[in-house]
Design an enzyme around this catalytic site. Structure first.
Site, PDB file in Angstrom:
ATOM      1  N   ASN A 427      37.987  39.989  38.651  1.00 41.85           N
ATOM      2  CA  ASN A 427      38.541  39.916  39.998  1.00 41.85           C
ATOM      3  C   ASN A 427      39.766  39.011  39.984  1.00 41.85           C
ATOM      4  O   ASN A 427      39.696  37.876  39.509  1.00 41.85           O
ATOM      5  CB  ASN A 427      37.503  39.355  40.974  1.00 41.85           C
ATOM      6  CG  ASN A 427      38.074  39.176  42.377  1.00 41.85           C
ATOM      7  OD1 ASN A 427      38.393  40.148  43.048  1.00 41.85           O
ATOM      8  ND2 ASN A 427      38.215  37.937  42.813  1.00 41.85           N
ATOM      9  N   GLU A 428      40.873  39.533  40.460  1.00 39.22           N
ATOM     10  CA  GLU A 428      42.105  38.749  40.605  1.00 39.22           C
ATOM     11  C   GLU A 428      42.479  38.055  39.296  1.00 39.22           C
ATOM     12  O   GLU A 428      42.797  36.869  39.269  1.00 39.22           O
ATOM     13  CB  GLU A 428      41.955  37.739  41.746  1.00 39.22           C
ATOM     14  CG  GLU A 428      41.725  38.402  43.091  1.00 39.22           C
ATOM     15  CD  GLU A 428      41.539  37.426  44.241  1.00 39.22           C
ATOM     16  OE1 GLU A 428      41.577  36.205  44.002  1.00 39.22           O
ATOM     17  OE2 GLU A 428      41.344  37.894  45.369  1.00 39.22           O
ATOM     18  N   ASN A 429      42.451  38.825  38.216  1.00 39.13           N
ATOM     19  CA  ASN A 429      42.767  38.252  36.909  1.00 39.13           C
ATOM     20  C   ASN A 429      44.263  38.088  36.671  1.00 39.13           C
ATOM     21  O   ASN A 429      44.684  37.667  35.588  1.00 39.13           O
ATOM     22  CB  ASN A 429      42.139  39.109  35.808  1.00 39.13           C
ATOM     23  CG  ASN A 429      40.638  39.213  35.960  1.00 39.13           C
ATOM     24  OD1 ASN A 429      40.112  40.277  36.264  1.00 39.13           O
ATOM     25  ND2 ASN A 429      39.928  38.104  35.783  1.00 39.13           N
TER      26      ASN A 429
END
Length: 822
Positions: A427-429
């Site tokens: 997530n949201e890397n």
């Protein structure tokens, strides 16, 4: 047969309030008799020898707690402190009585944050890194060693002392990152079980159902994993499949000589299987029994038969038919307990989701409790579950191996759940990171490793990530960042932006949309701030958008955070989704408000307030907007149940909105009918169920009757209409508005110098108390925080009187403090 099974599936949903998931035999939850210490110790000896109770020289001081328990149950939302991140200890004494000769005794942890060490007396028996996956430690030898010492047995009265050290200290080499928009909680916040196993037992049971293309038959491949500490050489293995009524459908029996590791037990064939779906979640029971030397061990799991497909450049299919995924999100967080939710609390939350009309959920951003997955299976809620690689960039070998281990554990532990369709890899890397290096190619390489590992472990499910565009070609399903009307742009561009993103990938699923609302805050002009916000053409969330300062004009910074605005935003999204035949589905972010360390200045400090219910499950108005589009049971709701005073000019036309899934609704004001309106989902707002009426100063009783076929549902609200204009706030009033069972509710209101209530005031207010009572605060709700922004010039808080006298206070900056004797 199919029809009968479908009926049974519906019955299972109705009876869910009493549902108990199947667990391994000889497993005992150890919830009571624990003591807790919120600090570290000099060594294990301090836990074993704390001194006698009541001795003033016995330090440190332990407190009695029950499990599940979170060290951050209150401080996660305390407006005046950072939440505790550090070591902590738990201890108890167990009456260990394993009924199996030569058997094994295990402690099974359903989740503990974030690093854990376990001791039996002074012997360290195991440790684990990771706050969200399940794990066990074998305490057999350590217990036997302790029981050999007769002096210790007498001293502890035959009980076995067990100590557990948890630690949620900040650590860059840990997933998830401390940059994450949620708390990394500490403690034994999920259930702990004392498990007895015989000398040969099944530790894992894996079922792989495959439904034929015509749905007329299905097969179930069954594998078991055996543990054989007794070094037995032969055993009888029995596999039974039972239908929802408990009747045996198929059976396998075989002699087994390979008594260690994985064993392929064989395939079961089922004719005319009842299919699991979101409307009829039909569940079968798979039972595996291993018998050797006259000792039998049985384990069970529930499975479902279903097929699904993300059509390339198209919609989502379940069992061959299009299903629009109507989703939300969940964090493991609740008022007063933080992550330590009981099974009853989890059940209440998930049923509230289902009643809203949810058929899909993304579990953010980590493996969640087995109880939640069991409930998703039984309620008919499809699942995207993910590992906690959230923000933070990419660490070294230890960090990367931890992510792979978490993925292996998540898939292995939740493999059998028919509700799961997606394994989330991150997530949201693309977020600013914890490390000096931020190398997109290295992140891509690691994402590819996770993707390949996921398909190796489970070829039947898809992989997905949210918001990392430079990795969107690696995973099976991709969700870009689209926050139309909140972090970027205006909500009316939602469909256009979504279609543009849909065209960029083969398989699109939009997770995370919505916006914050301060419960109890309403607006007569909710779209006023939009005058300065321009359509963005992308609607993506960018660095700094969550800040309340600086940057481009946006609703998240410049809007009023009213429930009124969010209802309009949600209403627009949902009516547009009905006109997007290519859409797989979406998931609103999130179902319930949750605590976060990165939002200290929100109207409820340290709270992400994007939920459609508050942190204690109190419904906000937006909940009913979703219901009006998604729920099947007839419902009707007049907007404004928590809006006691509206305002405007004399005879000014005001909108009365009604949210309903019924065909038509009739509005009554003070007993007079104002006509029947037909529902049309494309008639924004409120699907055409709105009445524009001139209001005069005074009291209003608003009643609605809605009809769907022969069913009639009703709703009623009351409000005052104020026409007096107010000036600058000048004084705070404080009064008791209710008292029940020793709990007093007090309300503060803000007035100008002429004693006119300031109905648009959003000042900060701080409640205080001295005396015998106790403030009921640190709950993370609009009525459960001692420091909170006003909602329409007012705020409430509750007080436990404790049968005595107290003085409450309310302080708004630049105004005199107000006191109230209780």
């Amino acid at each position: 047969m199919n029809r009968l099974i479908r009926v049974i599936g519906i019955v299972l949903m109705v009876l869910l309030a009493g549902y108990q998931p199947i667990r391994a035999q000889q497993s005992i939850r150890i919830n009571q008799g624990w003591q807790f210490l919120k600090q570290d110790l000099g060594g294990i000896w301090e836990a074993v020898r704390p001194g006698k109770e009541g001795n003033p020289e016995s330090v440190p001081l332990w407190t009695k707690v029950n499990l599940p328990h979170c060290a951050n149950d209150k401080d996660a939302v305390d407006p005046d402190v950072n939440y505790y991140q550090g070591p902590m200890w738990y201890k108890t004494q167990l009456d260990v009585k394993n009924p199996y000769e030569g058997g094994r005794t295990l402690l099974h942890f359903e989740g503990a944050g974030q690093k854990t060490q376990v001791y039996v007396y002074t012997t360290k028996v195991g440790e684990h890194v990771g706050g969200y996956d399940e794990w066990s430690v074998d305490i057999t030898e350590a217990v036997a060693l302790f029981l050999k010492d007769e002096k210790l047995v007498r001293e502890f009265k035959g009980k076995v002392p067990v100590m557990v050290r948890c630690d949620n200290s900040r650590d860059l080499e840990m997933m998830p990152s401390d940059l994450s928009d949620f708390n990394l909680y500490g403690g034994l916040y999920r259930y702990v079980n004392l498990v007895y196993q015989p000398s040969l037992y099944i530790s894992s049971l894996f079922a792989t159902p495959v439904v034929a293309a015509n749905s007329k038959s299905a097969t179930v491949n069954v594998k078991v994993h055996l543990e054989n500490p007794g070094h037995l050489t032969t055993a009888q293995l029995s596999i039974k499949l039972k239908d929802p009524l408990g009747r045996e459908v198929q059976k396998i029996e075989k002699q087994v000589q390979q008594l260690n590791g994985d064993i392929n037990a064989g395939d079961l064939v089922v004719k005319n299987p009842g299919l699991w779906s979101t409307g009829q979640p039909v569940l079968y029971t798979l039972e595996a029994t291993i018998t050797s030397g006259g000792v039998t061990q049985t384990t069970q799991t529930r499975i479902g038969f279903r097929s699904f497909e993300f059509v390339k450049k198209g919609p989502f299919l379940l069992n061959g038919k299009r299903l629009l995924l109507r989703g939300t999100h969940r964090h493991e967080d609740h008022a007063g307990v933080a992550a330590a939710m009981t099974e009853d609390q989890m059940r209440e939350e998930m049923i509230a989701m289902k009643e809203m009309g949810v058929n899909f959920i993304r579990l953010g951003h980590y493996q969640q409790s087995r109880v939640i997955l069991d409930l998703c299976d039984s309620l008919g809620i499809l699942v995207w579950e993910e590992i906690p690689w959230c923000r933070g960039g990419l660490g070294g070998p230890v960090y990367q191996e931890q992510g792979k281990r978490m993925l292996r554990n998540m898939i292995g532990q939740h493999y059998n759940h028919p509700s799961v369709i997606i394994w989330g890899l991150g997530n949201e890397n693309d977020w600013p990171n914890d490390f000096p290096e931020f190398d997109q190619q290295k992140i891509r390489a690691y994402m590819k490793e996770l993707h390949d590992l996921s398909h190796q472990l489970d070829p039947s499910r898809k992989t997905a990530i949210r918001r990392c565009d430079f990795c969107k070609d690696i995973v099976d399903v991709y969700s870009p960042s689209i926050w139309a009307g909140w972090y970027r742009g205006v909500y009316t561009e939602y469909k256009e932006v979504s279609k543009a993103e849909f065209d960029k990938v083969d398989h699109f699923l939009h997770v995370e949309w919505g916006g914050d609302s301060h419960a109890g805050r309403h607006s007569e002009t909710p779209d006023k701030a939009l005058q300065n916000i321009k359509a963005s053409g992308t609607a993506d969330e960018r660095a700094g958008d969550a800040s309340l300062y600086g940057g481009a004009a946006r609703a998240s910074k410049d809007g009023d955070w009213s429930e009124t605005y969010i209802c309009n935003l949600v209403d627009w999204h949902l009516k547009e989704q009905e006109t997007m035949p290519w859409l797989t589905g979406t998931a609103q972010w999130p179902f319930k408000d949750f605590s976060t360390p990165v939002r200290p200045e929100n109207p409820v400090p340290y709270m992400n307030q994007k939920g459609v219910v508050e942190r204690d499950l109190t419904k906000k108005e937006a909940y009913y907007v979703f219901q009006s589009y998604w729920a099947t049971r007839p419902m009707v709701h007049i907007y404004g149940h928590s809006w006691p005073v509206r305002w405007g000019n004399e005879n000014e036309e005001k909108m009365i909105k009604v949210y309903s899934n019924c065909d038509e609704a009739e509005l009554f004001i003070n007993g007079q009918s104002y006509g029947i309106k037909k529902r049309n989902s494309q008639d924004f707002p409120a699907a055409g169920l709105r009445w524009n009426l001139p209001l005069k100063k005074g009291s209003y009783n608003v009643h609605v009757m809605a009809r769907k076929g022969k069913t009639v549902v009703t709703d009623t609200i009351r409000f005052e209409y104020q026409t007096e204009k107010w000036a600058q706030p000048a004084q705070v009033s404080l009064k008791k508005i209710s008292e029940e069972n020793g709990i007093v509710t007090i309300e503060a209101r803000l007035y100008d110098a002429k004693n006119v209530q300031c109905l648009d005031a959003v000042n900060w207010i701080r409640f205080g108390l001295t005396g015998d009572g106790t403030l009921i605060d640190n709950l993370g709700t609009s009525g459960g925080s001692r420091l909170v922004q006003l909602y329409n010039g007012r705020a409430t808080i509750r007080i436990q009187t404790n049968g005595g006298r107290s003085v409450a206070s309310a302080k708004v900056d630049q105004l005199p403090v107000t006191f109230l004797n209780l």
